[in-house]
Design an enzyme around this catalytic site. Structure first.
Site, PDB file in Angstrom:
ATOM      1  N   CYS A   1     -91.001  73.035  42.468  1.00 37.90           N
ATOM      2  CA  CYS A   1     -90.714  71.619  42.685  1.00 37.90           C
ATOM      3  C   CYS A   1     -91.105  71.212  44.099  1.00 37.90           C
ATOM      4  O   CYS A   1     -90.816  71.935  45.064  1.00 37.90           O
ATOM      5  CB  CYS A   1     -89.227  71.348  42.458  1.00 37.90           C
ATOM      6  SG  CYS A   1     -88.806  69.592  42.607  1.00 37.90           S
TER       7      CYS A   1
ATOM      8  N   ARG B   1     -68.184  64.902  31.855  1.00 37.69           N
ATOM      9  CA  ARG B   1     -68.685  66.212  31.453  1.00 37.69           C
ATOM     10  C   ARG B   1     -68.492  67.236  32.569  1.00 37.69           C
ATOM     11  O   ARG B   1     -68.886  66.990  33.705  1.00 37.69           O
ATOM     12  CB  ARG B   1     -70.174  66.121  31.097  1.00 37.69           C
ATOM     13  CG  ARG B   1     -70.773  67.419  30.560  1.00 37.69           C
ATOM     14  CD  ARG B   1     -72.271  67.282  30.358  1.00 37.69           C
ATOM     15  NE  ARG B   1     -72.598  66.061  29.641  1.00 37.69           N
ATOM     16  CZ  ARG B   1     -73.810  65.506  29.628  1.00 37.69           C
ATOM     17  NH1 ARG B   1     -74.802  66.062  30.302  1.00 37.69           N
ATOM     18  NH2 ARG B   1     -74.029  64.409  28.954  1.00 37.69           N
TER      19      ARG B   1
ATOM     20  N   CYS C   1     -81.423  64.090  25.155  1.00 33.85           N
ATOM     21  CA  CYS C   1     -81.398  63.510  26.495  1.00 33.85           C
ATOM     22  C   CYS C   1     -82.511  64.141  27.317  1.00 33.85           C
ATOM     23  O   CYS C   1     -82.669  65.370  27.313  1.00 33.85           O
ATOM     24  CB  CYS C   1     -80.041  63.770  27.150  1.00 33.85           C
ATOM     25  SG  CYS C   1     -79.898  63.134  28.841  1.00 33.85           S
TER      26      CYS C   1
ATOM     27  N   CYS D   1     -80.701  72.767  45.502  1.00 37.56           N
ATOM     28  CA  CYS D   1     -81.459  73.193  44.326  1.00 37.56           C
ATOM     29  C   CYS D   1     -82.194  74.511  44.561  1.00 37.56           C
ATOM     30  O   CYS D   1     -82.895  74.680  45.568  1.00 37.56           O
ATOM     31  CB  CYS D   1     -82.461  72.108  43.936  1.00 37.56           C
ATOM     32  SG  CYS D   1     -83.355  72.493  42.405  1.00 37.56           S
TER      33      CYS D   1
ATOM     34  N   CYS E   1     -84.467  68.997  47.833  1.00 38.84           N
ATOM     35  CA  CYS E   1     -83.029  68.834  47.609  1.00 38.84           C
ATOM     36  C   CYS E   1     -82.296  70.109  48.038  1.00 38.84           C
ATOM     37  O   CYS E   1     -82.583  71.208  47.535  1.00 38.84           O
ATOM     38  CB  CYS E   1     -82.754  68.543  46.140  1.00 38.84           C
ATOM     39  SG  CYS E   1     -83.644  67.104  45.496  1.00 38.84           S
TER      40      CYS E   1
ATOM     41  N   CYS F   1     -80.264  68.617  26.052  1.00 40.25           N
ATOM     42  CA  CYS F   1     -80.760  68.043  27.294  1.00 40.25           C
ATOM     43  C   CYS F   1     -82.057  68.743  27.684  1.00 40.25           C
ATOM     44  O   CYS F   1     -82.052  69.950  27.968  1.00 40.25           O
ATOM     45  CB  CYS F   1     -79.727  68.216  28.397  1.00 40.25           C
ATOM     46  SG  CYS F   1     -78.128  67.473  27.998  1.00 40.25           S
TER      47      CYS F   1
ATOM     48  N   CYS G   1     -77.147  58.468  31.791  1.00 32.95           N
ATOM     49  CA  CYS G   1     -76.293  59.601  32.114  1.00 32.95           C
ATOM     50  C   CYS G   1     -76.504  59.902  33.596  1.00 32.95           C
ATOM     51  O   CYS G   1     -77.629  60.177  34.013  1.00 32.95           O
ATOM     52  CB  CYS G   1     -76.661  60.803  31.241  1.00 32.95           C
ATOM     53  SG  CYS G   1     -75.845  62.354  31.687  1.00 32.95           S
TER      54      CYS G   1
END
Length: 353
Positions: free
Chosen positions: A65, A272, A142, A72, A69, A109, A202
């Site tokens: 990626c 959740r 999702c 992560c 972040c 998901c 979401c």
């Protein structure tokens, strides 16, 4: 406590807590913890009964990626040792989804690392949704693909996606401390695009990154302003090789207070329990089910979760039941959009589906 009496009365009427009430919940002591859980449970039971919705993650593309972040394990330059691979083929993703659905998951998901999808990536995800729908026409799908560009949310909706996940993660005031390659506003805009395209929004948060009570409340009310249908609450997994490695700020009691605060801010919205529940809630995991009405089953993106069988046993032992396939889980206005989309695609809809 008068605070809890007021929050229960409001929650039973689906009225959210105020910011001051939310801060007061986070400031309660351990001696009051069971009272806080019991109050949140009354609100949870009014709106969701004893049902627990199971969600299952399928990691379509892992690692590599370009974003930085801090939480992560797939971030730019991270030396975390996580598995990296390019896109799963649609049949591979459908087979992975089937494992979760067989165990009781009603939402799949589909997640991919990266800043955001290219148009070719949207085609790949559309093919994957088609492969899953061919085997499981009633499951919710999702997508979680990062920042969306103009028109991509509409294409996902047309392809058969029901929802889109994109978390705010932390308060706007400290977002720059967590990530520098995109901003808080970028995330808000992506959630807005998803909703405007007819996808169920979401969006949630990550606790345990050094945030204050005020910052937790700020992100909760920023989420409230987005009007999500589902709010995942993640607890930081401080991966070695990331800037937040070694950060163990959370206790099980703190996690329960955070969940209760979110429940009172979102009394009639799906809350959740997401990443990190096993390592932070530990033996108090069953108490979280009295607050949250939804959880992930099994593993996460780059970390192992509790065994699926143990999750199912925990739900049953706590006196709850898994929400069954075919039961309505999306809010009514979102279900209507899904029905219209599926009818337009020529998929037969059973009465009262």
């Amino acid at each position: 406590m008068a605070l809890l009496d007021s929050l229960v009365d409001q929650g039973l009427r689906a009225e959210p807590a105020t910011p001051a009430q939310a801060r007061a919940i986070l400031a309660t002591g351990d001696d009051d913890l069971l009272d806080v859980v019991a109050a949140a449970a009354r609100v949870r039971h009014r709106h969701f009964g004893r049902r627990v919705k199971l969600n299952y993650l399928v990691n379509l593309k892992s690692g590599r990626c370009p974003e930085d972040c801090g939480y992560c394990s797939q971030r730019l330059g991270a030396d975390t040792g996580v598995l990296s691979y390019t896109w799963l083929k649609p049949d591979q993703a459908a087979d992975a989804a089937s494992a979760g659905i067989a165990a009781g998951a009603t939402r799949v998901c589909l997640v991919a690392s990266g800043r955001g999808p290219t148009d070719r990536d949207i085609d790949r995800v559309a093919d994957t949704i088609g492969a899953i729908r061919a085997q499981h026409p009633d499951v919710e799908v999702c997508a979680c693909l990062g920042l969306l560009r103009q028109g991509q949310a509409e294409r996902l909706h047309t392809a058969g996606a029901d929802a889109y996940n994109h978390n705010l993660n932390t308060a706007e005031s400290r977002y720059g401390d967590i990530c520098t390659t995109h901003g808080f506003t970028d995330r808000v805009q992506t959630v807005d695009q998803a909703r405007n395209a007819g996808l169920s929004p979401c969006s949630g948060l990550i606790a345990g990154m050094g945030e204050s009570d005020d910052e937790l409340v700020d992100v909760a009310f920023a989420l409230r302003a987005l009007d999500p249908d589902s709010v995942p609450v993640n607890f930081l997994i401080p991966f070695d090789g990331t800037p937040l490695a070694g950060r163990w700020d959370l206790t099980p009691q703190r996690c329960l207070r955070i969940l209760a605060m979110v429940r009172f801010v979102f009394p009639d919205v799906e809350v959740r329990i997401a990443g990190g529940r096993e390592i932070h809630l530990r033996s108090l995991q069953p108490l979280a089910l009295h607050i949250a009405n939804s959880m992930f089953l099994g593993d996460y993106l780059t970390s192992e979760g509790q065994a699926g069988r143990a999750d199912l046993d925990m739900i049953a032992d706590a006196g709850y039941v898994v929400e069954g396939a075919g039961e309505p889980t999306l809010p009514a206005h979102r279900r209507d959009l899904v029905r219209l989309r599926r009818r337009g695609a020529g998929t037969p809809i059973a009465p009262n589906a």
